[in-house]
Enzyme design. Structure first.
Site, PDB file in Angstrom:
ATOM      1  N   ASP A   1      43.663  44.158  39.248  1.00 61.15           N
ATOM      2  CA  ASP A   1      44.454  43.528  40.298  1.00 61.15           C
ATOM      3  C   ASP A   1      44.109  42.034  40.252  1.00 61.15           C
ATOM      4  O   ASP A   1      43.092  41.625  39.668  1.00 61.15           O
ATOM      5  CB  ASP A   1      44.150  44.139  41.673  1.00 61.15           C
ATOM      6  CG  ASP A   1      45.240  43.802  42.696  1.00 61.15           C
ATOM      7  OD1 ASP A   1      46.086  42.923  42.410  1.00 61.15           O
ATOM      8  OD2 ASP A   1      45.246  44.407  43.781  1.00 61.15           O
TER       9      ASP A   1
HETATM   10  C1  BGC Z   1      48.153  42.817  44.959  1.00 57.81           C
HETATM   11  C2  BGC Z   1      48.836  43.600  43.866  1.00 57.81           C
HETATM   12  C3  BGC Z   1      49.886  42.742  43.212  1.00 57.81           C
HETATM   13  C4  BGC Z   1      49.230  41.486  42.688  1.00 57.81           C
HETATM   14  C5  BGC Z   1      50.185  40.546  41.965  1.00 57.81           C
HETATM   15  C6  BGC Z   1      47.664  41.458  44.489  1.00 57.81           C
HETATM   16  O1  BGC Z   1      47.282  40.659  45.556  1.00 57.81           O
HETATM   17  O2  BGC Z   1      47.067  43.562  45.470  1.00 57.81           O
HETATM   18  O3  BGC Z   1      49.391  44.775  44.372  1.00 57.81           O
HETATM   19  O4  BGC Z   1      50.530  43.435  42.191  1.00 57.81           O
HETATM   20  O5  BGC Z   1      48.656  40.774  43.766  1.00 57.81           O
HETATM   21  O6  BGC Z   1      51.017  39.908  42.846  1.00 57.81           O
END
Ligand code: BGC
Length: 792
Positions: free
Chosen positions: A304
């Protein structure tokens, strides 16, 4: 320099700094090329630096984030209180293929490896809808949120959503969608529950597999997330979830396992949190032993965004790609290979997994995307799915459906400003949202106009006064409900019925609160009470529409109204879809995939959420073990307000001829049932199969959902025959001490019903001897003791 991407051949999309001298161009001929040479040849030709770039993303941009300055050591950046690590100045300036996408990978031009683009999110493609010096728009369809999709209990419908959704991913030039998300609804306050499907792993895993199949049928990828035990937003980047291996295997991993095996998502996204002391992105047992070796996952794992701490530990764990990536991580990887902390074999394995997926990507294949998906067609899919997943919770005296010649007084801010979906990366830049009041007019209802105007003005005024959110993650505070007392006499006179919408929003970065969120606010309660009194006094009915992303308290106020429709957050066509149900154009067939408790304190996780210490939680212990959702409510005989699987219809159904194929289990067994529509209008029923297993050696939940199916639209009097098959694995529980899934010998009860509480028929079969259905590796052992309830 302005580059028109569509005019540039595919391989010219590579990092500009790598496209230089003519000499290099001619040397390129002799070099292995991705797609033309074997992967082994390509990997052997990569330098260590190139490998370290490929496994680290690049080019992260965020509104409000200043660009890095070339020549200066990049500094950590503070955006509205969020500390973000630095971007790579070189990569930052490589023009984006899709503005607003969440990230990209490095290209290695000399070997024919293009940069691929990944973008959010679970309810629709999240990209910038407008671009500088460009009159075109790039809106995406906001589909209903995952909680609603799960409530359809209809995998074919969810796959259809995936097909439409994936088309937008492809036509807007994105390679991998950062969705679906399938964390378990462990606690109703989870800020991202709207992005997730259910409290039950079979529902979550089945929905995930269905949408992944639909999306990937377009030749684009998915990233199922957040793997794993990411069940809260409070301190999400550091919280240490202490979970038993059994609860992990049976509850928190199970949906991922089902989805990986059934749909082979291109990628899996590891989560932010720690699990039993170690970041999930740094756990080899989670990412390699279980995901890749035990389950046979073929794609790659990405972190993530900014997840975890130690790039080398992440590589060693089998976290193949670090997102969004910064140059320090590449440097650390190079140094670790040189010092022997990271083997070249491991790095090559990570690189190989990425190359295999890059080979399949539309970018690699040179797909000429249109930037013009058929948004009108997809809106129809969104509306259909929305109507299928709304749940009729209450319908006293058949208040619903409402005849469309009725005059309705429409109350509640969110009747006028529908919440299509949640916030953060789960949000979608859509062209429009149909509010309920508009949907009602479109359906032919007469809406009380003066009341509508008062609301519209009130909301516009309150919105103008709202403080601007400090960052991308922050939601503006909800607009308090207006005092309607002065309007009621007139409205109760003039209108035939009242509709009140209660709305809730949430999203990334924060969990919901008990007061004024899980519970209705004092203003909302007063509004419901006053409207009910005024309308009931005139013999008129009141219907509440819940425009919410997660569970709220209903028991204290539900008796004062006649009907309740749970509309969830239904996407851009929400108002039309709600009107479809209120008018009876569509018969409600949604069923709860998550329990509505009588009260927050009844929740099995209430005492252990969001962790300790209270001020700034560092650790959260999953004391309840496997007793999540209905597994808890049913086993401990706690009556919920609305149980798992529950939902009303405008017709009635009868289940009959339930029979099991054999009295003894031999490898598999099937259960048949006939469903008949015994009411007056066409409708669909969801048939649910729960299993109660013998528990001689370890405790087990009272019952667990093992199969489900939704009927076709059955006309009055029409029947449908269904067969469910149970395999040995469906009978098994996880025995931690034996590292095995074991089905105990004894009697198994198969309960066929239309909710976890409404079991219409129970049949049984016997398993003569215990079966080890699967041996696993020892993994995920908590470093601290968990005082699970069964031991107390
Ligand atoms: C989130 C993810 C997301 C990623 C990219 C993160 O803050 O937890 O679910 O895909 O950002 O935007």
């Amino acid at each position: 320099m302005k580059i028109n991407y569509k005019a540039v051949p595919l391989l010219a999309l590579f990092s500009l700094f790598q496209l230089t001298a003519g000499a290099q161009q001619s040397a390129k001929k002799a070099l292995p090329q991705l797609g033309k040479s074997t992967l082994k040849q390509v990997i052997n030709a990569m330098t260590l630096q190139e490998k370290s770039k490929l496994v680290v993303g690049m080019g992260f941009k965020m509104p409000g984030m200043p660009p890095p300055v070339k020549g200066e050591k990049p500094k950590a950046i503070d955006i509205g209180g969020f500390k973000l690590p630095p971007s790579d100045p070189d990569a930052y300036n490589i023009p984006e293929k899709v503005p607003g996408a969440a990230g990209r990978t490095h290209a290695i031009a000399r070997l024919g490896i293009p940069s691929i683009t990944v973008s959010d999110g679970p309810a629709g493609l999240r990209i910038e809808p407008k671009r500088p010096n460009d009159s075109s728009t790039y809106y995406a369809t906001a589909f209903p949120v995952a909680t609603l999709l799960a409530s359809t209990w209809d995998t074919a419908m969810v796959k259809k959503v995936g097909v439409a959704f994936g088309n937008e991913v492809r036509e807007y030039g994105v390679d991998i969608l950062l969705a679906p998300a399938l964390n378990i609804h462990r606690n109703p306050l989870g800020g991202r529950n709207f992005e997730y499907y259910s409290e039950d792993p079979l529902v979550a895993g089945s929905m995930t597999a269905a949408i992944v199949r639909g999306i990937q049928s377009n030749g684009v990828g998915t990233s199922i997330k957040h793997y794993a035990a990411n069940n809260q937003e409070t301190q999400r980047n550091s919280i240490n979830a202490i979970v038993s291996e059994r609860a992990m295997r049976e509850i928190y991993l199970r949906g991922f396992e089902l989805a990986v095996k059934a749909s082979q998502p291109w990628t899996v996204m590891s989560s932010y949190n720690k699990l039993n002391g170690t970041y999930t992105s740094e756990r080899r047992d989670l990412l390699t032993t279980i995901l890749k070796n035990e389950w046979g996952f073929k794609g790659f794992v990405m972190t993530d965004w900014f997840g975890g701490k130690d790039a080398v530990a992440q590589m060693n764990a089998g976290n193949d790609l670090l997102m969004p990536g910064n140059p320090d991580q590449s440097d650390a990887i190079v140094a670790a290979v040189k010092s022997g902390k990271l083997s070249m074999a491991q790095l090559d394995a990570n690189v190989e997994r990425m190359l295999k997926i890059i080979l399949k990507s539309p970018t690699f294949k040179g797909y000429k995307y249109s930037d013009k998906p058929d948004l009108a067609a997809h809106a129809k899919v969104a509306r259909m799915a929305a109507a299928e997943g709304m749940v009729l919770l209450k319908n006293d005296d058949n208040v619903l459906p409402l005849a469309i010649n009725k005059r309705v007084a429409v109350f509640g801010n969110t009747s006028y400003k529908l919440i299509a979906g949640g916030s953060g990366s789960g949000d979608v830049n859509k062209a429009y949202t149909v509010p309920l009041v508009q949907g009602l007019s479109n359906a032919g209802f007469k809406v009380q106009e003066e009341l509508a105007k008062t609301y519209t003005d009130y909301i516009a005024d309150a919105k103008a006064k709202q403080p601007k959110p400090r960052n991308f993650f922050m939601l503006p505070p909800p607009i308090p409900e207006m005092d309607v007392n002065g309007l009621l006499a007139k409205e109760a006179d003039g209108a035939d019925e009242a509709i009140i919408t209660i709305g809730r929003n949430a999203g990334e970065g924060a969990d919901r609160k008990v007061e004024d969120d899980y519970y209705l606010t004092a203003g909302e309660k007063a509004m419901i009470a006053a409207i009910s009194k005024a309308f009931h006094d005139k013999g008129k009915k009141v219907v509440v529409v819940l425009n919410i992303g997660g569970v709220i308290e209903v028991a204290s106020w539900r008796d004062s109204v006649d009907g309740i429709l749970l509309a969830w957050q239904p996407g851009l066509e929400g108002g039309n879809a709600i009107a479809d149900l209120l008018s009876g154009k569509v018969n409600p067939s949604g069923r709860l995939a998550t329990t509505f408790a009588m009260d927050y304190k009844d929740e099995p996780t209430a005492k252990n959420f969001p962790g300790t210490p209270e001020k700034k939680p560092e650790q959260v212990t999953y004391d309840e073990g496997i007793y999540v959702g209905y597994r808890y409510f049913d086993s401990y005989k706690i009556k919920p307000a609305y149980e798992f699987g529950y939902g009303l219809s405008y017709t009635k159904f009868k289940l009959s001829d339930v029979a099991v194929s054999s009295a003894d289990f031999k490898g598999k067994i099937s259960v048949k049932v006939t469903v008949t529509n015994t009411g007056d209008v066409a409708g669909k029923e969801v048939v649910q199969l729960y299993l109660s297993a013998p528990h001689k050696n370890i405790d087990k939940p009272e019952q667990e959902l093992k199969a489900f199916a939704k009927t076709a639209l059955l006309a009055p009097g029409q029947s449908q025959f269904m067969v469910f098959t149970l395999n040995a694995g469906d009978l098994a529980s996880f025995y931690t001490a034996k590292s095995a899934w074991i089905a105990d010998a004894g009697e198994y009860k198969v309960k066929i019903g239309t909710s976890s509480a409404n079991i219409e028929k129970t049949v049984s079969f016997k398993l003569a001897n215990a079966l080890v259905t699967e041996k696993t590796n020892t993994a995920l052992t908590p470093q601290v003791a968990i005082n699970e309830w069964r031991n107390k």
